[in-house]
Design an enzyme around this catalytic site. Structure first.
Site, PDB file in Angstrom:
ATOM      1  N   GLU A  38       0.857  -1.193   0.000  1.00 41.83           N
ATOM      2  CA  GLU A  38       0.000   0.000   0.000  1.00 41.83           C
ATOM      3  C   GLU A  38       0.895   1.246   0.000  1.00 41.83           C
ATOM      4  OE1 GLU A  38      -2.031   0.170   3.757  1.00 41.83           O
ATOM      5  OE2 GLU A  38      -3.470   1.704   3.123  1.00 41.83           O
ATOM      6  N   LYS A 109      -9.554   2.168  -1.803  1.00 42.55           N
ATOM      7  CA  LYS A 109      -9.785   1.541  -0.488  1.00 42.55           C
ATOM      8  C   LYS A 109     -11.106   2.005   0.124  1.00 42.55           C
ATOM      9  CE  LYS A 109      -7.152   0.795   3.841  1.00 42.55           C
ATOM     10  NZ  LYS A 109      -5.871   1.134   4.520  1.00 42.55           N
ATOM     11  N   CYS A 142      -5.048  -3.312   2.618  1.00 44.27           N
ATOM     12  CA  CYS A 142      -4.770  -3.371   4.051  1.00 44.27           C
ATOM     13  C   CYS A 142      -6.016  -3.604   4.913  1.00 44.27           C
ATOM     14  CB  CYS A 142      -3.995  -2.123   4.474  1.00 44.27           C
ATOM     15  SG  CYS A 142      -3.003  -2.451   5.946  1.00 44.27           S
TER      16      CYS A 142
HETATM   17  C1  ACM Z   1      -3.903   0.015   7.218  1.00 41.14           C
HETATM   18  O1  ACM Z   1      -5.023  -0.153   6.729  1.00 41.14           O
HETATM   19  N1  ACM Z   1      -2.929   0.609   6.555  1.00 41.14           N
HETATM   20  C2  ACM Z   1      -3.613  -0.442   8.573  1.00 41.14           C
END
Ligand code: ACM
Length: 266
Positions: A38, A109, A142
């Site tokens: 990420e 995301k 993530c």
């Molecule tokens: C995250 O979602 N970077 C912990």
């Protein structure tokens, strides 16, 4: 099919350095698919939404996506990588998929973690599944791991492989992804980062490494420690097509969505 991930500690704000480091590693490997962490090009700990927006890039015309596309073409590989995306005045925590024939798609995301809520706009593209040659892949980023709906939706959409760029801080995800693989019969590639990021203005964060590739039966094909480098594994995506657990159980057909309404409307 040979797949890989690159685990490293991006230098905060050093976009050209981080991109060229990742590209150099990709060009040395002979893999069909490479997954990067990420926000691999910028680092993670932004001081403000303004700072994130300044470092974010349009997709696909921004510097990072263009460099990844060149690398994918040169190496004859597909690449999934996390980066901050700018669209008008909005900033998304996104991932791109590029391949030998160019840009394929993006994911934004959906579940933002902690202070990411100050820096990014939540994703608005749902959970797309992309064609990668003859295979189908989905992407989550993530903290999406904590929401089992994400992997389920991707798997129901036909994803054979879930690519999972990450900047993990908590210790639970690697175990949880084994369950995501088992309950959906998909292959899960988590490319996490390492290192401690220190920003004078906003403290420091340590990332957990332990990037891993989990097969569709939950077997861990590889797990890194906290070292920098590329790790690779051979996978067989066709194994993900058979959703039978026993002679009388198909993990998708046995679902009872009529009883699941409570989780989709609250
Ligand atoms: C995250 O979602 N970077 C912990």
């Amino acid at each position: 099919m040979k797949v890989g991930l690159f685990q490293f500690a991006p230098q905060f704000g050093e976009i050209e350095y981080n991109v060229s480091k990742a590209v150099n590693h990709i060009l040395k490997e002979d893999v069909d698919l490479m997954v990067l962490p990420e926000l691999f090009n910028t680092g993670y700990l932004f001081a403000s939404a303004e700072e994130a927006l300044v470092m974010a890039e349009p997709i696909p015309e921004g510097y990072t996506t263009k460099e990844l596309t060149k690398a994918a073409r040169k190496a004859g590989t597909f690449i999934v990588a996390g980066l901050a995306e700018r669209e008008a005045d909005k900033c998304y925590n996104s991932a791109v998929l590029v391949g030998p024939d160019g840009f394929i798609g993006r994911y934004r995301k959906v579940h933002l973690f902690d202070k990411e809520k100050f820096w990014f706009t939540p994703g608005n593209l749902s959970f797309p599944v992309f064609n990668m040659g003859r295979n189908k892949i989905g992407t989550m980023i993530c903290f999406d791991w904590l929401f089992p709906e994400v992997a389920r939706i991707l798997a129901l959409g036909g994803a054979e492989i879930i690519c999972h760029p990450a900047n993990l801080i908590l210790p639970f995800c690697q175990d949880a992804m084994v369950t995501r693989a088992i309950e959906n019969r998909v292959i899960c590639i988590t490319a996490n980062r390492i290192g401690i990021e220190r920003r004078n203005s906003c403290g420091e964060i340590e990332f957990t490494g332990m990037s891993q590739i989990v097969d569709a039966d939950g077997k861990i094909l590889l797990k890194m420690s906290k070292e920098e480098g590329v790790s690779t594994a051979f996978i067989d995506p066709s194994k993900t097509h058979n959703k039978h657990l026993t002679k009388h159980n198909d993990i998708f057909r046995d679902r009872r969505p009529e009883f699941y309404k409570a989780i989709s409307c609250k």
